[in-house]
Write an enzyme that holds these catalytic residues in place. Structure first.
Site, PDB file in Angstrom:
ATOM      1  N   LYS A 235     -10.298   5.733  -5.254  1.00 28.42           N
ATOM      2  CA  LYS A 235     -10.075   4.338  -4.852  1.00 28.42           C
ATOM      3  C   LYS A 235     -10.175   4.164  -3.348  1.00 28.42           C
ATOM      4  O   LYS A 235      -9.969   5.121  -2.579  1.00 28.42           O
ATOM      5  CB  LYS A 235      -8.704   3.866  -5.365  1.00 28.42           C
ATOM      6  CG  LYS A 235      -7.610   3.806  -4.310  1.00 28.42           C
ATOM      7  CD  LYS A 235      -6.274   3.320  -4.768  1.00 28.42           C
ATOM      8  CE  LYS A 235      -5.262   3.540  -3.646  1.00 28.42           C
ATOM      9  NZ  LYS A 235      -3.874   3.456  -4.015  1.00 28.42           N
TER      10      LYS A 235
ATOM     11  N   ASP B 200       1.578   7.625 -11.189  1.00 24.13           N
ATOM     12  CA  ASP B 200       1.551   7.420  -9.731  1.00 24.13           C
ATOM     13  C   ASP B 200       2.957   7.679  -9.205  1.00 24.13           C
ATOM     14  O   ASP B 200       3.915   7.719  -9.980  1.00 24.13           O
ATOM     15  CB  ASP B 200       1.094   6.000  -9.383  1.00 24.13           C
ATOM     16  CG  ASP B 200       0.368   5.943  -8.038  1.00 24.13           C
ATOM     17  OD1 ASP B 200       0.477   6.910  -7.252  1.00 24.13           O
ATOM     18  OD2 ASP B 200      -0.308   4.930  -7.768  1.00 24.13           O
TER      19      ASP B 200
HETATM   20  C1  R5P Z   1      -0.683   4.834  -2.555  1.00 24.94           C
HETATM   21  O1  R5P Z   1      -1.528   5.663  -2.344  1.00 24.94           O
HETATM   22  C2  R5P Z   1       0.434   5.005  -3.540  1.00 24.94           C
HETATM   23  O2  R5P Z   1       0.443   6.283  -4.098  1.00 24.94           O
HETATM   24  C3  R5P Z   1       0.353   3.987  -4.656  1.00 24.94           C
HETATM   25  O3  R5P Z   1      -0.829   4.201  -5.387  1.00 24.94           O
HETATM   26  C4  R5P Z   1       0.328   2.598  -4.093  1.00 24.94           C
HETATM   27  O4  R5P Z   1       1.175   2.484  -3.013  1.00 24.94           O
HETATM   28  C5  R5P Z   1       0.730   1.604  -5.133  1.00 24.94           C
HETATM   29  O5  R5P Z   1       0.717   0.343  -4.538  1.00 24.94           O
HETATM   30  P1  R5P Z   1       0.145  -0.903  -5.310  1.00 24.94           P
HETATM   31  O6  R5P Z   1       0.846  -0.968  -6.627  1.00 24.94           O
HETATM   32  O7  R5P Z   1       0.447  -2.064  -4.410  1.00 24.94           O
HETATM   33  O8  R5P Z   1      -1.341  -0.705  -5.460  1.00 24.94           O
END
Ligand code: R5P
Length: 310
Positions: free
Chosen positions: A190, A216
């Site tokens: 991403k 995550d």
């Molecule tokens: C970023 O790299 C973190 O690991 C999460 O993927 C991210 O912060 C999630 O944030 P959101 O839900 O706003 O995309």
């Protein structure tokens, strides 16, 4: 040295459950708020005690950090023998480097100020980056809720299920889940466009016809999960994915998640639950993990099996 658990106002239930699991109650503490917004925390008798101050620094992040700093100072001035700060969710951890010239390194600033206020040791649960340890001059214990969440996932894991990291930064975390659930790993690549928007570019690994568990460290706006789920669907993954994330912030109305074919979000109580989540949410408590961590630290025992995988 006796131990005492002090709770800030961000996570009183979690702190209370942690204290209860340790067979004790919370130490006396009050947080007074002045009309202009200033906070004045006060603690009771702590002289000579091994003190654990529990406070997550989720939304409102800055308010919770300021309260925590003042609480640490109050504990130090009350004569605590040793002060450990327990931050189940560590806000600003994503600011672990400058994204562009002229930016701040927020995680470093928070770590420095916690120490300046009186913290002598830090405990965090699944921080966004293991690099947090190298930003802190004080000892850091990074423990993981992954075994707790994997335990909750295990009964519903079907043959062929794949664990998906929604970005490259989550690969280690995905490997930890995958090793406990005995599943393969797929990875989405991403790019973050802004604080709330991400773009998923590529999928590494096979997902066609498979059930997926998207993992995550945290779900904030839900943008990362949305982008990953759309890529998975485009590559033929089964709808009805499960999302597992230690920190379920679900900020900003969480609209990205509401239109997706997700079965549920499995998360923990490191932050207070969102009032109206856009999908069924199942919460597992990290209180047993924190109690185990605090108990072992107090008794000077190792934490190896509780740590994050790096
Ligand atoms: C970023 O790299 C973190 O690991 C999460 O993927 C991210 O912060 C999630 O944030 P959101 O839900 O706003 O995309």
């Amino acid at each position: 040295m006796t131990f005492r658990i002090v709770s800030g106002t961000a996570s009183p239930e979690l702190a209370g459950a942690t204290a209860a699991a340790l067979g004790t109650g919370l130490a006396a503490c009050r947080v007074e708020r002045f009309p202009d917004g200033e906070l004045r925390p006060g603690v009771g008798h702590l002289r000579g005690a091994d003190v654990y101050v529990v406070q997550s620094t989720g939304p409102p992040v800055n308010e919770n950090i300021m309260e925590l700093l003042l609480l640490l100072d109050a504990c130090r001035r009350a004569g605590a023998g040793r002060v450990t700060v327990v931050v189940p969710y560590f806000g600003y951890a994503r600011q672990d480097r400058r994204g562009a010239a002229g930016e701040a390194v927020g995680a470093r600033v928070v770590a420095d100020t916690l120490m300046a206020a009186g913290a002598q040791r830090l405990v965090v649960v699944d921080p966004h980056t293991a690099a947090l340890e190298s930003m802190c001059a004080m000892p850091v214990e990074m423990v993981s809720a992954v075994p707790t969440l994997a335990d909750a996932l295990a009964p519903s894991v079907a043959e062929g299920t794949v664990v998906v990291a929604p970005d490259l930064g989550a690969v280690k975390l995905a490997e930890h889940y995958a090793s406990l659930l005995r599943c393969p790993v797929a990875v989405v690549r991403k790019t973050r466009v802004s604080g709330a928007r991400v773009h998923a570019e590529e999928l590494i690994g096979g997902v066609e016809g498979r059930s997926a568990i998207v993992i995550d460290d945290m779900v904030s706006t839900g943008g990362t999960i949305e982008a990953a789920v759309r890529v998975l669907l485009a590559h033929g993954a089964e709808p009805g994915m499960v999302v597992a994330a230690t920190h379920g912030l679900l900020v900003g109305g969480h609209t990205p998640l509401s239109g997706l074919p997700l079965r549920r979000l499995l998360t923990t109580d490191t932050v207070e639950p969102a009032p109206a989540p856009p999908l069924p949410v199942q919460v597992r408590s990290v209180a047993p993990l924190l109690a185990d961590t605090i108990g072992r630290l107090h008794r000077n025992e190792p934490l190896d099996d509780l740590r994050i995988r790096t």
